[in-house]
Design a protein around this motif. Structure first.
Motif, short mmCIF file in Angstrom:
data_model
loop_
_atom_site.label_atom_id
_atom_site.label_comp_id
_atom_site.label_asym_id
_atom_site.label_seq_id
_atom_site.Cartn_x
_atom_site.Cartn_y
_atom_site.Cartn_z
N ASP A 63 4.46 -47.54 26.75
CA ASP A 63 3.22 -48.39 27.07
C ASP A 63 3.61 -49.43 25.48
O ASP A 63 2.44 -50.01 25.73
CB ASP A 63 2.08 -47.85 27.22
N ARG A 64 4.66 -49.61 25.14
CA ARG A 64 4.13 -49.82 23.90
C ARG A 64 5.67 -51.19 23.63
O ARG A 64 6.61 -51.46 24.56
CB ARG A 64 4.79 -49.91 22.65
N ALA A 65 4.43 -52.62 23.75
CA ALA A 65 5.47 -53.56 23.53
C ALA A 65 5.83 -54.53 22.13
O ALA A 65 4.83 -54.70 21.82
CB ALA A 65 4.52 -55.02 24.52
N ILE A 66 6.52 -54.25 22.13
CA ILE A 66 7.15 -54.56 20.17
C ILE A 66 7.85 -56.01 19.60
O ILE A 66 9.03 -56.50 20.52
CB ILE A 66 7.52 -53.25 19.28
N CYS A 67 6.96 -57.09 19.16
CA CYS A 67 7.52 -58.08 19.45
C CYS A 67 8.29 -57.72 17.86
O CYS A 67 7.58 -57.58 16.88
CB CYS A 67 6.68 -59.22 19.74
N ASP A 68 9.07 -59.67 17.52
CA ASP A 68 9.44 -59.58 16.11
C ASP A 68 10.85 -58.98 15.68
O ASP A 68 10.63 -57.45 15.91
CB ASP A 68 8.76 -59.64 15.14
N SER A 69 11.79 -59.09 14.68
CA SER A 69 13.22 -58.15 14.70
C SER A 69 12.70 -57.09 14.04
O SER A 69 13.22 -55.89 13.58
CB SER A 69 14.31 -58.73 15.20
N TRP A 70 12.08 -57.71 12.80
CA TRP A 70 11.74 -57.08 11.86
C TRP A 70 10.86 -55.70 12.11
O TRP A 70 10.91 -54.26 12.06
CB TRP A 70 11.00 -57.48 10.56
N ALA A 71 9.70 -56.06 12.82
CA ALA A 71 8.65 -54.92 13.69
C ALA A 71 9.90 -54.13 14.44
O ALA A 71 9.17 -52.92 14.13
CB ALA A 71 7.57 -55.39 14.14
N ILE A 72 10.77 -54.49 15.64
CA ILE A 72 11.53 -53.99 15.84
C ILE A 72 12.42 -52.69 15.54
O ILE A 72 12.10 -51.53 15.97
CB ILE A 72 12.33 -54.54 17.29
N ALA A 73 12.60 -53.13 14.04
CA ALA A 73 13.42 -52.12 13.32
C ALA A 73 12.73 -51.40 13.15
O ALA A 73 13.33 -50.42 12.64
CB ALA A 73 14.00 -52.93 12.29
N THR A 74 11.44 -51.14 12.17
CA THR A 74 10.84 -50.58 11.82
C THR A 74 10.27 -49.60 12.45
O THR A 74 9.96 -48.80 12.70
CB THR A 74 9.48 -51.06 10.69
N TYR A 75 10.40 -49.99 13.62
CA TYR A 75 9.75 -49.02 14.97
C TYR A 75 10.83 -48.45 15.57
O TYR A 75 10.20 -47.01 15.27
CB TYR A 75 9.29 -49.93 16.05
N LEU A 76 11.66 -48.56 15.94
CA LEU A 76 12.73 -47.19 15.67
C LEU A 76 13.40 -46.65 14.68
O LEU A 76 13.26 -45.54 15.05
CB LEU A 76 14.14 -48.61 15.75
N GLU A 77 13.06 -47.31 13.32
CA GLU A 77 13.69 -45.75 12.04
C GLU A 77 12.03 -44.76 12.43
O GLU A 77 12.17 -44.10 12.28
CB GLU A 77 13.59 -46.97 11.28
N ASP A 78 10.64 -45.92 12.87
CA ASP A 78 9.65 -44.87 12.53
C ASP A 78 9.88 -44.13 13.75
O ASP A 78 9.28 -42.38 13.98
CB ASP A 78 8.74 -45.32 11.76
N THR A 79 9.88 -44.47 15.10
CA THR A 79 10.47 -43.75 16.03
C THR A 79 11.14 -42.64 16.51
O THR A 79 10.81 -41.61 17.13
CB THR A 79 9.91 -44.52 17.41
N TYR A 80 11.82 -43.22 16.12
CA TYR A 80 12.92 -42.19 15.75
C TYR A 80 14.12 -41.46 15.40
O TYR A 80 15.28 -41.79 14.50
CB TYR A 80 14.55 -42.83 17.10
N PRO A 81 13.44 -40.83 13.95
CA PRO A 81 13.84 -41.10 13.16
C PRO A 81 14.74 -39.66 13.19
O PRO A 81 16.07 -39.36 11.85
CB PRO A 81 12.80 -39.50 12.08
N ASP A 82 15.30 -38.98 13.68
CA ASP A 82 15.87 -38.24 14.42
C ASP A 82 17.96 -38.59 15.06
O ASP A 82 18.69 -38.31 14.47
CB ASP A 82 16.08 -37.17 15.47
N LYS A 83 17.68 -39.94 14.99
CA LYS A 83 18.97 -41.12 14.89
C LYS A 83 19.28 -41.46 13.69
O LYS A 83 18.37 -41.84 12.79
CB LYS A 83 18.47 -42.19 15.91
N PRO A 84 21.21 -41.90 13.74
CA PRO A 84 20.94 -42.75 12.83
C PRO A 84 20.46 -43.14 12.13
O PRO A 84 19.62 -44.52 12.14
CB PRO A 84 22.43 -42.92 12.58
N SER A 85 20.03 -43.19 10.50
CA SER A 85 19.12 -44.09 9.56
C SER A 85 19.18 -45.77 9.90
O SER A 85 20.42 -46.08 9.09
CB SER A 85 18.54 -43.45 8.32
N LEU A 86 18.27 -46.96 10.04
CA LEU A 86 19.00 -48.49 9.65
C LEU A 86 18.63 -48.67 8.40
O LEU A 86 19.51 -49.70 8.49
CB LEU A 86 17.74 -49.29 10.65
#
Length: 234
Positions: A63-86
């Motif tokens: 249910d989340r819509a994330i806009c902007d490449s930097w916002a997406i990168a930080t979202y991925l990093e914070d939401t999926y901490p068990d996956k390889p770090s960006l």
């Protein structure tokens, strides 16, 4: 359901060229997150969702819509901490922000080399939008902006000199393996590679070798996209 990535495309939906979207494409691959890619031309971005941004990439994850490449990168990093770090930690996150600022400062050079080529891979309705908005931004025609571009390739090489020096000592900005900062600069060069036939990098240089390594990563992800002016008619 897989997350959905709205990715900018030309007249050929397989020709996806946005430097900001390519950052996200590689960030997702780095994290090992599979997505459904929805190619989206300029004039269709407004139809994605009422609360979506006016530019892509847009990542819809549940249910989340994330806009902007930097916002997406930080979202991925914070939401999926068990996956390889960006970023490889807080310091790497801050360093990636610096790299982003560095490449933003170079975007006028990149644009002067390929902006008319971008126009030429778009569908007619998108060409009209792109020409109007970009000519207003540059204060001259797209043809005038791109004219004499061969003489400006040296300016790009000089601007990338810090990267060349670094890559003379290590294979990636991230060290032995790439991090998000690598993808930020790669994406700007991929922009030119996808829309244009001009060679932005001199073969045999550390930057060229680094770019080729990144094209090969993730099962040749960067090489699978339609490229060049001929691809627009495909």
């Amino acid at each position: 359901m897989k997350p959905i990535l709205y990715d900018l495309c030309g007249a050929n939906p397989e020709q996806r060229f946005s430097p900001y979207c390519w950052r996200t494409v590689y960030a997702l691959a780095h994290k090992g997150i599979e997505v459904e890619v929805r190619p989206t031309p300029f004039t269709k971005i407004k139809d994605i969702a009422p609360d979506a941004g006016k530019t892509v990439p847009i990542l819809v994850d549940g249910d989340r819509a994330i806009c902007d490449s930097w916002a997406i990168a930080t979202y991925l990093e914070d939401t999926y901490p068990d996956k390889p770090s960006l970023f490889g930690g807080d310091g790497g996150r801050a360093a990636s922000r610096f790299v982003e600022g560095y490449i933003i400062s170079l975007m006028p050079i990149f644009a002067s080399l390929v902006v008319k080529d971008v126009h030429d891979v778009l569908a007619p309705e998108d060409q009209a939008y792109f020409r109007t908005t970009r000519e207003e931004r540059f204060g001259k025609t797209l043809e005038e902006v791109q004219a004499g571009r061969e003489n400006r390739l040296g300016d790009l090489a000089k601007a990338l000199k810090p990267l060349e020096i670094m890559l003379g000592n290590q294979p990636f900005i991230g060290g032995d393996a790439p991090l998000y900062g690598d993808y930020v600069i790669f994406a700007a060069l991929q922009w030119g590679r996808v829309v244009s036939d001009i060679e932005l990098l001199e073969a045999g240089t550390p930057v060229h070798a680094w770019f080729e390594r990144l094209l090969d990563m993730y099962d040749g992800l960067g090489r699978k996209v339609a490229t060049g002016q001929a691809a627009a008619a495909a």
